[in-house]
Design an enzyme around this catalytic site. Sequence first.
Site, short mmCIF file in Angstrom:
data_model
loop_
_atom_site.label_atom_id
_atom_site.label_comp_id
_atom_site.label_asym_id
_atom_site.label_seq_id
_atom_site.Cartn_x
_atom_site.Cartn_y
_atom_site.Cartn_z
N ASN A 302 56.22 -54.06 14.34
CA ASN A 302 57.06 -53.55 13.27
C ASN A 302 56.20 -53.47 12.01
O ASN A 302 55.62 -54.47 11.57
CB ASN A 302 58.23 -54.52 13.05
N CYS A 363 59.34 -37.84 5.06
CA CYS A 363 59.93 -36.63 5.64
C CYS A 363 61.44 -36.64 5.44
O CYS A 363 62.16 -35.88 6.10
CB CYS A 363 59.55 -36.50 7.10
#
Length: 420
Positions: A302, A363
């Site tokens: 992670n 994005c």
Amino acid sequence: MADRTITVNHRGAARLRGGHPWVYRSDLVGSADAAPGALVWVRDERERRLGSALYSSASQIAIRLLSHEEISDEGLPDLLRKRIASAVRFREQVGDSDKLPGLEPRQTLRQAQGRLRGTRCDSYRVIFSEADLLPGLIVDKYNDVVSLQALTQAFDRDDLRGLVVESLSEHFPGASIVERVDSHIRELEQLPARESQLVRGERSKTIFTLNDVHFLYDALSGQKTGAFLDQRENYAAAARYAHGEALDVFTYQGGFALHLARVCGSVTAVDVSRAALEVAEQNEQLNRDRHCAGEIEWIEANAFDLLKDYATAGRQYDTIVLDPPAFAKTKRAVPTALRGYKELNLRALKMLRPGGTLVTCSCSFHVSEAEFVEMLGSAAADAGRVVRVLEKHGAARDHPVLLNVPETAYLKCVIGEVPA
Ligand code: SAH
């Protein structure tokens, strides 16, 4: 027979007149009687003509405007063929395969970097939905495999899908054509479930090349492969400044990492997805014969935890790339998304050596460029670092942006340096 005329309220009409092709279901007047995926004529409440659109009976986006003219069902195939041809021509003009290295005009990556060999690209987005006036249709070319995705009821119609496949096989003779299915989108559009399938030719697997870096593409394997084609020019830009020890966070199948490996002494690439990293390692093998400066270490973790641990351990890098998934899927999620972006960028900036390069992306369409840059400034201030902006980019030129359709401009990529 179903009525082909749809009336939109004042807000819907203003949106269409303002150049945006979408009208939401809540802006339709009366009950729409059109068939799923039908070509409809749009009128305002005073019966003034607004044009022709493709209708969805399921999506919140009830209509997507195709033309300001009222076109007939007979005229539709011709219009779509012309739009497809125009999208293909546009890529030839902004450059495809051998014509476009994905760099500034007149400058090759080799000239810019001096250390990369060649600049071949054989893959790009051929059709980008609204941005190519073909709302609901996405087509990507991965070397000799063309992948199409119908995102709406209209482009899922047998006649329109058939037309698209015919057209693509004329424009790309010899290429295989694969239809990629996004089951979530099919559910939203209330379309029956279907598997991804080969619709033309024999290949659904290939090796494709961006900026002379090779990648695997396997359209039909359970595990999705492919690339973020929109980052192609940003990969090249990142490689212009990358140096030393590099960290690529959110690497997916190694898009940035493989480019960095050409110019950096070592690359550590991180992703939470083991499946993505397995493909990344195969991609690394594909590029073995190339002149790679450094080894890539692939780490399954992670990113938030890893950056925290690395920062605590006092790790330092010369180049850091941050390319997380979209944190803000809705407008409401923006504040939380900005906190996420800030945490990542703050940690990265603290870990950069003097003279270091940060390549940072978002994005999320809902996070504007201004908000992203402001977040970055705030992260720099908190990190006590001066950051000089070297380059700012959006998506590669094969993902055109339409004025008045902000959704077409979603990608931000800022390259900055911490002056030595
Ligand atoms: N940089 C990549 C694209 C990244 S897409 C390229 O250029 O190809 C986003 C990636 O982030 C996905 O691969 C996803 O698996 C990964 N990801 C999502 N959440 C993550 C997390 N918390 N930590 C690490 N990786 C994560």
